[in-house]
Design a protein around this motif. Structure first.
Motif, PDB file in Angstrom:
ATOM      1  N   LYS A 143     -30.616  45.066  10.132  1.00  0.00           N
ATOM      2  CA  LYS A 143     -29.404  44.445  10.176  1.00  0.00           C
ATOM      3  C   LYS A 143     -28.745  44.802  11.869  1.00  0.00           C
ATOM      4  O   LYS A 143     -28.301  43.688  12.532  1.00  0.00           O
ATOM      5  CB  LYS A 143     -28.329  44.859   9.189  1.00  0.00           C
ATOM      6  CG  LYS A 143     -27.144  44.290   9.234  1.00  0.00           C
ATOM      7  CD  LYS A 143     -27.456  42.714   8.499  1.00  0.00           C
ATOM      8  CE  LYS A 143     -26.018  42.041   8.855  1.00  0.00           C
ATOM      9  NZ  LYS A 143     -26.347  40.551   9.170  1.00  0.00           N
ATOM     10  N   HIS A 148     -31.086  40.894  12.350  1.00  0.00           N
ATOM     11  CA  HIS A 148     -31.876  39.882  11.258  1.00  0.00           C
ATOM     12  C   HIS A 148     -30.760  39.414  10.411  1.00  0.00           C
ATOM     13  O   HIS A 148     -29.571  40.079  10.144  1.00  0.00           O
ATOM     14  CB  HIS A 148     -32.874  40.602  10.352  1.00  0.00           C
ATOM     15  CG  HIS A 148     -34.139  40.702  11.038  1.00  0.00           C
ATOM     16  ND1 HIS A 148     -35.023  41.151  10.238  1.00  0.00           N
ATOM     17  CD2 HIS A 148     -34.408  40.549  12.414  1.00  0.00           C
ATOM     18  CE1 HIS A 148     -36.252  41.170  11.067  1.00  0.00           C
ATOM     19  NE2 HIS A 148     -36.108  40.898  12.364  1.00  0.00           N
ATOM     20  N   GLU A 149     -30.854  38.072   9.998  1.00  0.00           N
ATOM     21  CA  GLU A 149     -29.636  37.469   9.270  1.00  0.00           C
ATOM     22  C   GLU A 149     -29.659  38.162   7.899  1.00  0.00           C
ATOM     23  O   GLU A 149     -30.791  38.528   7.352  1.00  0.00           O
ATOM     24  CB  GLU A 149     -30.052  36.299   9.010  1.00  0.00           C
ATOM     25  CG  GLU A 149     -29.924  35.053  10.280  1.00  0.00           C
ATOM     26  CD  GLU A 149     -28.602  34.805  10.602  1.00  0.00           C
ATOM     27  OE1 GLU A 149     -27.583  35.005   9.870  1.00  0.00           O
ATOM     28  OE2 GLU A 149     -28.610  34.822  11.821  1.00  0.00           O
ATOM     29  N   THR A 150     -28.385  38.332   7.218  1.00  0.00           N
ATOM     30  CA  THR A 150     -28.426  38.954   5.942  1.00  0.00           C
ATOM     31  C   THR A 150     -29.277  38.173   4.745  1.00  0.00           C
ATOM     32  O   THR A 150     -29.955  38.908   4.104  1.00  0.00           O
ATOM     33  CB  THR A 150     -27.102  38.796   5.396  1.00  0.00           C
ATOM     34  OG1 THR A 150     -26.131  39.281   6.343  1.00  0.00           O
ATOM     35  CG2 THR A 150     -26.728  39.442   4.150  1.00  0.00           C
TER      36      THR A 150
ATOM     37  N   GLU B  24     -19.474  39.003  10.257  1.00  0.00           N
ATOM     38  CA  GLU B  24     -19.678  38.199   8.905  1.00  0.00           C
ATOM     39  C   GLU B  24     -18.737  38.264   8.244  1.00  0.00           C
ATOM     40  O   GLU B  24     -18.669  37.774   6.848  1.00  0.00           O
ATOM     41  CB  GLU B  24     -20.871  38.478   8.402  1.00  0.00           C
ATOM     42  CG  GLU B  24     -22.178  38.478   9.178  1.00  0.00           C
ATOM     43  CD  GLU B  24     -23.516  38.803   8.531  1.00  0.00           C
ATOM     44  OE1 GLU B  24     -23.257  38.676   7.265  1.00  0.00           O
ATOM     45  OE2 GLU B  24     -24.586  39.140   8.891  1.00  0.00           O
TER      46      GLU B  24
END
Lengths: 186, 83
Positions: A143, A148-150, B24
């Protein structure tokens, strides 16, 4: 004095990233850094009988890697000696003399001390990362360091997003404490 | 217990804080975190520590091998190990 043991089966898992980070800051080329790390492991394997156990496995591998990096620069420099060096300066009379100022070292540019400190900081982070449970370290690395994307991490490790954030939270809390102890207090 | 729209628990605040380190957290989540930060010392301390860790990581320019690079090194090593 306690003797350290050698176990090449765990080298890749335990030391690849540490050695790679150590190398990339010195050679600035990913492929060369990978080759040097790979050569270090192979050289370590061949000279395992020389390991006396007085230092840790990692220190011993770093010592081999240092020699590999020096060898790499020796080879590069011997090739450079054969290359033609060209420098072009403006011969325009109006700008005559300006070249000296243009080429003077930029005081705001990165100094050698900054680079060394960044390298040491990177290695301190790896030290703390190596103390984390394997899964936490893996998720954190994917991460934070590999960005990298979740969703991609969840799919690869077969975990839910909330599991991922719990692992990230634990990793970050442990890392922050470890860095406070081993980096900021020093 | 009914979940409040504006007031969140410490755990939720930490979770939002973690997400925001990676960009996020949603706008609404950031608002909720902001409200909690006004009165919760624990969340403030956690956020400060978390931001500091992010700064340290960014400043270190730390690098690591991706999966394919690691696989390549592993393969050549295992080949040698088995010989």
């Amino acid at each position: 004095m306690a003797k350290h043991k050698i176990n090449p089966n765990d080298w890749i898992k335990l030391y690849s990233d540490y050695l790679f980070n150590y190398t990339i800051t010195r050679v600035s080329d990913r492929e060369i850094a990978q080759d040097l790390v790979s050569e270090t492991f192979l050289a370590g394997l061949k000279s395992m009988s020389n390991f006396k156990g007085e230092a840790t496995e990692r220190t011993w591998l770093v010592a081999i890697l240092k020699r590999k990096i020096i060898d790499h620069y020796r080879k590069t420099n011997s090739n450079k000696g054969k290359a033609e060096v060209r420098m072009s300066y403006s011969s325009d009379s109006e700008t005559e003399g300006d070249w000296l100022e243009e080429r003077v070292a930029d005081p705001y540019d990165k100094t050698a001390e900054d680079t060394i400190e960044n390298t040491e900081l990177g290695l301190a982070i790896y030290d703390c990362l190596s103390k984390l449970p394997e899964k936490q370290a893996k998720v954190f690395k994917m991460k934070t360091l590999l960005n990298h994307e979740t969703e991609a991490i969840c799919n690869e490790l077969n975990i839910t997003a909330s599991n991922l954030w719990v692992l990230i939270h634990r990793a970050r809390t442990a890392l922050a404490s470890c860095m406070e102890e081993n980096w900021f207090k020093k | 217990m009914k979940k409040s729209i504006l007031f969140i628990s410490c755990e939720e605040a930490h979770n939002i804080c973690d997400k925001s380190q990676y960009g996020e957290a949603t706008g609404w989540e950031r608002v909720k975190l902001g409200i909690r930060l006004c009165w919760c010392k624990v969340t403030r301390a956690y956020t400060k520590k978390n931001n500091k860790l992010t700064d340290v990581i960014n400043n270190s320019k730390i690098d690591c091998l991706d999966d394919s690079e690691l696989k390549k090194i592993k393969q050549s090593f295992e080949k040698e190990l088995s010989n």
